[in-house]
Design a protein around this motif. Sequence first.
Motif: not given
Length: 262
Positions: A16-40, A97-100
């Motif tokens: 139910g939460r909304v996150a913004l991830v910068t650098g979400a197209g590769s590397g650490i940012g990409q994997r964290i963005a995926m992980g946040l979705a895995q957690c809902g 939520l945000a990950v930069n």
Amino acid sequence: MSEITLNAPRMFDLTGRVALVTGAGSGIGQRIAMGLAQCGADVALLDRRTDEGLSVTAEFIARAGRRSIKIAADVTSGSALNEAVSQTEKELGDLTLAVNAAGIANANPAEDMEESQFQTMMDINLKGVFLSCQAEARAMLKHGKGSIVNIASMSGVIVNRGLNQCHYNASKAGVIHMSKSMAMEWVTRGIRVNTISPGYTATPMNTRPEMVHQTKLFEEQTPMQRMATVDEMVGPAVFLLSDAATFVTGVDLLVDGGFCCW
């Protein structure tokens, strides 16, 4: 002590939460963005280009049963980041939520470095994180809650042997202290700000064929005798963003395989 239920706590659940991830197209940012979705969480994916990298991230999130949007924006532009936050809230809901993670790395001896190389590093790695946090926090302050995680580096704490990258090290040290400063500005207003400082990590940048010799040195210098995988950055990010860390702010979490102990 607050009342404790007998059921297992869902402290790491981001449903139910909304996150913004910068650098979400590769590397650490990409994997964290995926992980946040895995957690809902539903996730806005921001990178300079909405190319194949962002598409891979978005496709994974869809398979995880969550929503995402792709946003092409430059983190050195405050107006572009403000628009990205507005688009996120319009299409996904209140941003809390945000990950930069957007950033660059390169090396050059200090005495030979062009001013433009130094400035570009600062513009993306430090100014970009500031502008991202600023845009995200403006929305979160309206909601009275939020958690921001900035991706720094152990290079903001130590000087890497054999790497001539004073500009990179300085940018990451700046991210760590700037994040602590923002954490204190917003500490009574519902927003937590923390950093993750990865050690040597097996991102596409560090696993190129021409990096084989350097990669071996990275592994030898790390007490665990290996580099981190991008998967190993997900847990720390989820922890810092989640209700498991409601009393954690202004912290720099080293995820370095013990590197900074020696």
